[in-house]
Motif scaffolding. Sequence first.
Motif, PDB file in Angstrom:
ATOM      1  N   PHE A   1      11.986   7.568  -8.290  1.00  0.00           N
ATOM      2  CA  PHE A   1      12.005   6.555  -7.233  1.00  0.00           C
ATOM      3  C   PHE A   1      13.269   6.698  -6.393  1.00  0.00           C
ATOM      4  CE2 PHE A   1      13.543   2.234  -6.135  1.00  0.00           C
ATOM      5  CZ  PHE A   1      12.542   1.849  -5.237  1.00  0.00           C
ATOM      6  N   PHE A   2      14.420   6.833  -7.080  1.00  0.00           N
ATOM      7  CA  PHE A   2      15.678   7.038  -6.359  1.00  0.00           C
ATOM      8  C   PHE A   2      15.683   8.379  -5.623  1.00  0.00           C
ATOM      9  CE2 PHE A   2      17.735   4.007  -9.511  1.00  0.00           C
ATOM     10  CZ  PHE A   2      17.869   3.000  -8.572  1.00  0.00           C
ATOM     11  N   GLY A   3      15.119   9.408  -6.260  1.00  0.00           N
ATOM     12  CA  GLY A   3      15.073  10.714  -5.613  1.00  0.00           C
ATOM     13  C   GLY A   3      14.275  10.683  -4.325  1.00  0.00           C
TER      14      GLY A   3
ATOM     15  N   TRP B   1       3.626   6.662   2.016  1.00  0.00           N
ATOM     16  CA  TRP B   1       2.959   6.507   0.721  1.00  0.00           C
ATOM     17  C   TRP B   1       2.387   7.832   0.221  1.00  0.00           C
ATOM     18  CZ3 TRP B   1      -2.149   7.860   0.313  1.00  0.00           C
ATOM     19  CH2 TRP B   1      -2.866   7.986   1.520  1.00  0.00           C
ATOM     20  N   MET B   2       1.806   8.609   1.131  1.00  0.00           N
ATOM     21  CA  MET B   2       1.223   9.887   0.742  1.00  0.00           C
ATOM     22  C   MET B   2       2.308  10.877   0.347  1.00  0.00           C
ATOM     23  SD  MET B   2      -1.390  12.333   2.910  1.00  0.00           S
ATOM     24  CE  MET B   2      -0.184  12.675   4.198  1.00  0.00           C
ATOM     25  N   ARG B   3       3.431  10.824   1.024  1.00  0.00           N
ATOM     26  CA  ARG B   3       4.518  11.753   0.728  1.00  0.00           C
ATOM     27  C   ARG B   3       5.193  11.441  -0.600  1.00  0.00           C
ATOM     28  NH1 ARG B   3       8.337  10.828   4.393  1.00  0.00           N
ATOM     29  NH2 ARG B   3       7.300   9.360   5.785  1.00  0.00           N
ATOM     30  N   THR B   4       5.452  10.154  -0.870  1.00  0.00           N
ATOM     31  CA  THR B   4       6.122   9.810  -2.124  1.00  0.00           C
ATOM     32  C   THR B   4       5.208  10.046  -3.328  1.00  0.00           C
ATOM     33  OG1 THR B   4       5.461   7.479  -1.868  1.00  0.00           O
ATOM     34  CG2 THR B   4       7.626   8.123  -1.023  1.00  0.00           C
ATOM     35  N   ILE B   5       3.944   9.654  -3.203  1.00  0.00           N
ATOM     36  CA  ILE B   5       3.020   9.850  -4.318  1.00  0.00           C
ATOM     37  C   ILE B   5       2.730  11.334  -4.525  1.00  0.00           C
ATOM     38  CG2 ILE B   5       0.682   9.402  -5.169  1.00  0.00           C
ATOM     39  CD1 ILE B   5       0.811   6.708  -3.680  1.00  0.00           C
TER      40      ILE B   5
ATOM     41  N   ALA C   1       4.781   1.348  -7.367  1.00  0.00           N
ATOM     42  CA  ALA C   1       6.079   1.071  -6.749  1.00  0.00           C
ATOM     43  C   ALA C   1       6.087   1.302  -5.246  1.00  0.00           C
ATOM     44  CB  ALA C   1       7.156   1.932  -7.398  1.00  0.00           C
ATOM     45  N   THR C   2       4.969   1.709  -4.671  1.00  0.00           N
ATOM     46  CA  THR C   2       4.927   2.039  -3.239  1.00  0.00           C
ATOM     47  C   THR C   2       5.407   0.898  -2.346  1.00  0.00           C
ATOM     48  OG1 THR C   2       3.185   3.688  -3.530  1.00  0.00           O
ATOM     49  CG2 THR C   2       3.429   2.735  -1.336  1.00  0.00           C
ATOM     50  N   PRO C   3       4.977  -0.360  -2.558  1.00  0.00           N
ATOM     51  CA  PRO C   3       5.500  -1.438  -1.697  1.00  0.00           C
ATOM     52  C   PRO C   3       7.017  -1.577  -1.779  1.00  0.00           C
ATOM     53  CG  PRO C   3       3.552  -2.177  -2.880  1.00  0.00           C
ATOM     54  CD  PRO C   3       3.929  -0.855  -3.473  1.00  0.00           C
ATOM     55  N   LEU C   4       7.571  -1.441  -2.999  1.00  0.00           N
ATOM     56  CA  LEU C   4       9.024  -1.509  -3.154  1.00  0.00           C
ATOM     57  C   LEU C   4       9.700  -0.329  -2.474  1.00  0.00           C
ATOM     58  CD1 LEU C   4      11.529  -2.829  -4.400  1.00  0.00           C
ATOM     59  CD2 LEU C   4      11.103  -1.505  -6.480  1.00  0.00           C
ATOM     60  N   THR C   5       9.087   0.853  -2.566  1.00  0.00           N
ATOM     61  CA  THR C   5       9.638   2.033  -1.896  1.00  0.00           C
ATOM     62  C   THR C   5       9.717   1.807  -0.393  1.00  0.00           C
ATOM     63  OG1 THR C   5       8.704   3.480  -3.606  1.00  0.00           O
ATOM     64  CG2 THR C   5       9.387   4.512  -1.541  1.00  0.00           C
ATOM     65  N   TYR C   6       8.655   1.283   0.179  1.00  0.00           N
ATOM     66  CA  TYR C   6       8.639   0.990   1.617  1.00  0.00           C
ATOM     67  C   TYR C   6       9.772   0.033   1.987  1.00  0.00           C
ATOM     68  CZ  TYR C   6       4.436   3.275   3.430  1.00  0.00           C
ATOM     69  OH  TYR C   6       3.542   4.203   3.880  1.00  0.00           O
ATOM     70  N   TRP C   7       9.929  -1.015   1.169  1.00  0.00           N
ATOM     71  CA  TRP C   7      10.939  -2.028   1.496  1.00  0.00           C
ATOM     72  C   TRP C   7      12.346  -1.431   1.432  1.00  0.00           C
ATOM     73  CZ3 TRP C   7      15.170  -4.247  -0.864  1.00  0.00           C
ATOM     74  CH2 TRP C   7      15.663  -5.403  -0.245  1.00  0.00           C
ATOM     75  N   VAL C   8      12.652  -0.687   0.352  1.00  0.00           N
ATOM     76  CA  VAL C   8      13.984  -0.114   0.185  1.00  0.00           C
ATOM     77  C   VAL C   8      14.263   0.937   1.264  1.00  0.00           C
ATOM     78  CG1 VAL C   8      15.473   1.227  -1.342  1.00  0.00           C
ATOM     79  CG2 VAL C   8      14.034  -0.584  -2.291  1.00  0.00           C
ATOM     80  N   VAL C   9      13.294   1.803   1.523  1.00  0.00           N
ATOM     81  CA  VAL C   9      13.483   2.850   2.528  1.00  0.00           C
ATOM     82  C   VAL C   9      13.724   2.239   3.901  1.00  0.00           C
ATOM     83  CG1 VAL C   9      12.254   4.629   3.833  1.00  0.00           C
ATOM     84  CG2 VAL C   9      12.256   4.701   1.335  1.00  0.00           C
ATOM     85  N   ASN C  10      12.927   1.262   4.285  1.00  0.00           N
ATOM     86  CA  ASN C  10      13.098   0.624   5.600  1.00  0.00           C
ATOM     87  C   ASN C  10      14.438  -0.106   5.688  1.00  0.00           C
ATOM     88  OD1 ASN C  10      10.626   1.515   6.583  1.00  0.00           O
ATOM     89  ND2 ASN C  10       9.535  -0.259   5.786  1.00  0.00           N
TER      90      ASN C  10
END
Length: 236
Positions: free
Chosen positions: A58-60, A153-157, A203-212
Amino acid sequence: MDSPRRHHRYYDLILAAFVVVLLCSNFIGAGKAAVVTLPYFGTVPFGGGILFFPISYFFGDILTEVYGYAYDRRAVWAGFAALVFAAIMAQIVITLPVAPGEYMANYQQGLETVFGNSWRIALASMFSFWCGSFVNSYVLAKMKIWTQGRYLWMRTIGSTAVGELVDSSFFYMLAFYGLWPTDEVIQVALAQYALKTAWEVLATPLTYWVVNFLKRKENEDHYDIHTNFTPFRVKV
Protein backbone atom coordinates in the motif's frame (compact mmCIF):
# COMPACT_ATOMS: atom_id res chain seq x y z
CA MET A 1 24.06 19.43 -13.39
CA ASP A 2 21.32 17.62 -11.49
CA SER A 3 18.30 19.68 -10.50
CA PRO A 4 18.00 20.35 -6.74
CA ARG A 5 16.00 17.77 -4.83
CA ARG A 6 12.54 18.91 -3.84
CA HIS A 7 11.54 18.95 -0.19
CA HIS A 8 8.51 16.80 0.57
CA ARG A 9 6.61 17.26 3.82
CA TYR A 10 5.30 13.72 4.18
CA TYR A 11 7.79 11.47 2.41
CA ASP A 12 9.97 10.81 5.47
CA LEU A 13 6.92 9.88 7.55
CA ILE A 14 5.72 7.41 4.94
CA LEU A 15 9.22 5.94 4.62
CA ALA A 16 9.43 5.45 8.41
CA ALA A 17 5.99 3.81 8.49
CA PHE A 18 6.99 1.56 5.61
CA VAL A 19 10.11 0.34 7.44
CA VAL A 20 8.16 -0.31 10.65
CA VAL A 21 5.53 -2.32 8.79
CA LEU A 22 8.21 -4.33 6.98
CA LEU A 23 9.95 -5.21 10.25
CA CYS A 24 6.66 -6.17 11.93
CA SER A 25 5.60 -8.34 9.00
CA ASN A 26 8.83 -10.35 9.17
CA PHE A 27 9.57 -10.58 12.89
CA ILE A 28 6.08 -10.69 14.38
CA GLY A 29 3.78 -12.40 11.92
CA ALA A 30 5.75 -14.22 9.23
CA GLY A 31 6.68 -17.27 11.27
CA LYS A 32 3.17 -18.17 12.37
CA ALA A 33 0.80 -20.25 10.25
CA ALA A 34 -2.76 -19.51 11.33
CA VAL A 35 -6.11 -20.64 9.95
CA VAL A 36 -9.38 -18.96 9.07
CA THR A 37 -12.70 -20.59 8.21
CA LEU A 38 -14.27 -19.17 5.05
CA PRO A 39 -17.65 -19.94 3.45
CA TYR A 40 -17.38 -22.49 0.62
CA PHE A 41 -13.60 -22.84 1.18
CA GLY A 42 -13.57 -24.27 4.69
CA THR A 43 -10.41 -23.95 6.79
CA VAL A 44 -7.72 -21.96 4.97
CA PRO A 45 -4.16 -21.62 6.34
CA PHE A 46 -2.40 -18.28 6.13
CA GLY A 47 0.69 -16.59 7.50
CA GLY A 48 0.39 -14.10 10.34
CA GLY A 49 2.34 -11.59 8.26
CA ILE A 50 -0.82 -10.92 6.26
CA LEU A 51 -1.79 -8.50 9.03
CA PHE A 52 1.18 -6.30 8.15
CA PHE A 53 2.68 -7.13 4.79
CA PRO A 54 -0.04 -5.79 2.42
CA ILE A 55 0.35 -2.41 4.08
CA SER A 56 3.92 -2.25 2.77
CA TYR A 57 2.60 -2.65 -0.79
CA PHE A 58 0.00 0.00 0.00
CA PHE A 59 2.82 2.39 0.92
CA GLY A 60 4.79 1.32 -2.15
CA ASP A 61 1.88 2.17 -4.44
CA ILE A 62 1.49 5.57 -2.79
CA LEU A 63 5.21 6.37 -3.02
CA THR A 64 5.40 5.43 -6.70
CA GLU A 65 2.15 7.13 -7.66
CA VAL A 66 2.90 10.43 -5.92
CA TYR A 67 6.69 10.75 -5.71
CA GLY A 68 7.88 8.33 -8.40
CA TYR A 69 9.78 5.06 -8.74
CA ALA A 70 13.06 6.45 -7.39
CA TYR A 71 11.52 7.43 -4.06
CA ASP A 72 9.94 4.01 -3.64
CA ARG A 73 13.30 2.42 -4.51
CA ARG A 74 14.96 4.38 -1.70
CA ALA A 75 12.26 3.21 0.74
CA VAL A 76 12.81 -0.41 -0.27
CA TRP A 77 16.55 -0.19 0.37
CA ALA A 78 15.91 1.51 3.72
CA GLY A 79 13.63 -1.36 4.66
CA PHE A 80 16.23 -3.93 3.63
CA ALA A 81 18.90 -2.19 5.70
CA ALA A 82 16.59 -2.29 8.71
CA LEU A 83 15.93 -6.00 8.15
CA VAL A 84 19.64 -6.77 7.97
CA PHE A 85 20.33 -4.89 11.19
CA ALA A 86 17.40 -6.52 13.01
CA ALA A 87 18.37 -10.02 11.86
CA ILE A 88 22.01 -9.55 12.96
CA MET A 89 21.00 -8.14 16.34
CA ALA A 90 18.51 -10.98 16.88
CA GLN A 91 21.27 -13.55 16.38
CA ILE A 92 23.63 -11.65 18.69
CA VAL A 93 21.03 -11.52 21.47
CA ILE A 94 20.29 -15.24 21.07
CA THR A 95 23.97 -16.20 21.33
CA LEU A 96 24.65 -14.12 24.46
CA PRO A 97 25.30 -16.30 27.54
CA VAL A 98 22.11 -16.92 29.50
CA ALA A 99 21.91 -15.88 33.14
CA PRO A 100 21.17 -18.74 35.56
CA GLY A 101 17.61 -19.48 36.57
CA GLU A 102 14.55 -21.30 35.26
CA TYR A 103 12.88 -18.11 34.04
CA MET A 104 15.79 -17.08 31.83
CA ALA A 105 16.18 -20.64 30.53
CA ASN A 106 12.53 -20.62 29.41
CA TYR A 107 12.97 -17.11 28.06
CA GLN A 108 15.98 -18.17 26.00
CA GLN A 109 14.02 -21.08 24.58
CA GLY A 110 11.25 -18.70 23.58
CA LEU A 111 13.74 -16.35 21.90
CA GLU A 112 15.24 -19.20 19.92
CA THR A 113 11.79 -20.38 18.86
CA VAL A 114 10.64 -16.95 17.71
CA PHE A 115 13.87 -15.42 16.40
CA GLY A 116 16.11 -18.41 15.76
CA ASN A 117 14.96 -18.57 12.15
CA SER A 118 15.10 -14.79 11.75
CA TRP A 119 18.20 -14.89 9.52
CA ARG A 120 16.45 -17.20 7.06
CA ILE A 121 13.22 -15.21 7.17
CA ALA A 122 15.14 -11.98 6.67
CA LEU A 123 17.14 -13.31 3.71
CA ALA A 124 14.03 -14.82 2.11
CA SER A 125 12.12 -11.60 2.67
CA MET A 126 14.91 -9.45 1.33
CA PHE A 127 15.12 -11.41 -1.88
CA SER A 128 11.39 -11.96 -2.43
CA PHE A 129 10.29 -8.48 -1.39
CA TRP A 130 13.16 -6.92 -3.33
CA CYS A 131 11.90 -8.68 -6.46
CA GLY A 132 8.20 -8.20 -5.77
CA SER A 133 8.40 -4.58 -4.67
CA PHE A 134 10.42 -3.43 -7.65
CA VAL A 135 8.15 -5.34 -10.03
CA ASN A 136 5.14 -3.70 -8.35
CA SER A 137 6.65 -0.23 -8.61
CA TYR A 138 7.83 -0.72 -12.19
CA VAL A 139 4.43 -1.99 -13.38
CA LEU A 140 2.58 0.84 -11.64
CA ALA A 141 4.95 3.50 -13.01
CA LYS A 142 4.65 2.16 -16.57
CA MET A 143 0.87 1.79 -16.32
CA LYS A 144 0.60 5.39 -15.14
CA ILE A 145 2.29 6.52 -18.35
CA TRP A 146 0.24 4.18 -20.54
CA THR A 147 -3.05 5.29 -18.98
CA GLN A 148 -1.99 8.94 -18.80
CA GLY A 149 -2.63 9.00 -15.08
CA ARG A 150 -6.15 7.57 -15.27
CA TYR A 151 -7.66 4.46 -13.69
CA LEU A 152 -5.68 4.53 -10.44
CA TRP A 153 -7.67 1.55 -9.16
CA MET A 154 -6.59 -0.56 -12.13
CA ARG A 155 -2.96 0.44 -11.73
CA THR A 156 -2.72 -0.24 -7.99
CA ILE A 157 -4.58 -3.55 -8.15
CA GLY A 158 -2.80 -4.71 -11.32
CA SER A 159 0.68 -3.83 -10.10
CA THR A 160 0.05 -5.41 -6.70
CA ALA A 161 -1.26 -8.61 -8.29
CA VAL A 162 1.95 -8.95 -10.32
CA GLY A 163 4.28 -7.92 -7.51
CA GLU A 164 2.62 -10.16 -4.93
CA LEU A 165 2.76 -13.10 -7.33
CA VAL A 166 6.53 -12.72 -7.55
CA ASP A 167 6.87 -12.11 -3.82
CA SER A 168 4.70 -15.00 -2.62
CA SER A 169 6.26 -17.39 -5.13
CA PHE A 170 9.67 -16.88 -3.55
CA PHE A 171 9.18 -16.05 0.12
CA TYR A 172 7.48 -19.09 1.62
CA MET A 173 9.56 -21.60 -0.28
CA LEU A 174 12.80 -19.86 0.69
CA ALA A 175 11.81 -19.17 4.30
CA PHE A 176 9.94 -22.31 5.34
CA TYR A 177 10.72 -25.15 2.93
CA GLY A 178 11.93 -28.05 5.03
CA LEU A 179 10.51 -26.52 8.22
CA TRP A 180 6.84 -26.78 7.30
CA PRO A 181 5.25 -29.63 5.33
CA THR A 182 5.58 -28.83 1.62
CA ASP A 183 1.83 -28.93 1.00
CA GLU A 184 1.33 -26.43 3.83
CA VAL A 185 3.99 -24.12 2.37
CA ILE A 186 2.17 -24.15 -0.98
CA GLN A 187 -1.26 -23.67 0.61
CA VAL A 188 -0.08 -20.75 2.74
CA ALA A 189 1.69 -19.12 -0.23
CA LEU A 190 -1.45 -19.35 -2.37
CA ALA A 191 -3.65 -18.10 0.46
CA GLN A 192 -1.24 -15.23 1.11
CA TYR A 193 -1.30 -14.21 -2.53
CA ALA A 194 -5.08 -14.24 -2.70
CA LEU A 195 -5.53 -12.41 0.61
CA LYS A 196 -2.89 -9.77 -0.15
CA THR A 197 -4.40 -9.03 -3.55
CA ALA A 198 -7.90 -8.91 -2.05
CA TRP A 199 -6.59 -6.51 0.59
CA GLU A 200 -5.44 -4.15 -2.15
CA VAL A 201 -8.89 -4.24 -3.72
CA LEU A 202 -10.58 -3.43 -0.39
CA ALA A 203 -8.05 -0.67 0.33
CA THR A 204 -8.74 1.11 -2.98
CA PRO A 205 -10.94 3.87 -1.46
CA LEU A 206 -8.26 4.58 1.16
CA THR A 207 -5.58 4.58 -1.55
CA TYR A 208 -7.54 7.17 -3.52
CA TRP A 209 -7.95 9.36 -0.44
CA VAL A 210 -4.27 9.21 0.61
CA VAL A 211 -2.94 9.69 -2.93
CA ASN A 212 -5.20 12.69 -3.60
CA PHE A 213 -4.31 14.18 -0.21
CA LEU A 214 -0.57 13.86 -0.82
CA LYS A 215 -0.73 15.13 -4.39
CA ARG A 216 -2.57 18.20 -3.18
CA LYS A 217 -0.38 18.87 -0.15
CA GLU A 218 2.94 18.07 -1.83
CA ASN A 219 2.00 19.62 -5.17
CA GLU A 220 3.49 16.49 -6.72
CA ASP A 221 2.23 13.99 -9.28
CA HIS A 222 5.30 12.31 -10.74
CA TYR A 223 5.44 10.52 -14.10
CA ASP A 224 8.44 8.22 -14.60
CA ILE A 225 9.01 9.12 -18.25
CA HIS A 226 12.80 9.47 -18.13
CA THR A 227 13.43 7.34 -15.05
CA ASN A 228 16.34 4.94 -14.77
CA PHE A 229 14.55 1.84 -13.46
CA THR A 230 17.62 -0.02 -12.24
CA PRO A 231 17.03 -1.23 -8.68
CA PHE A 232 20.74 -0.96 -7.88
CA ARG A 233 20.86 2.64 -6.69
CA VAL A 234 19.49 4.76 -3.86
CA LYS A 235 19.77 8.23 -5.36
CA VAL A 236 16.49 9.97 -6.21
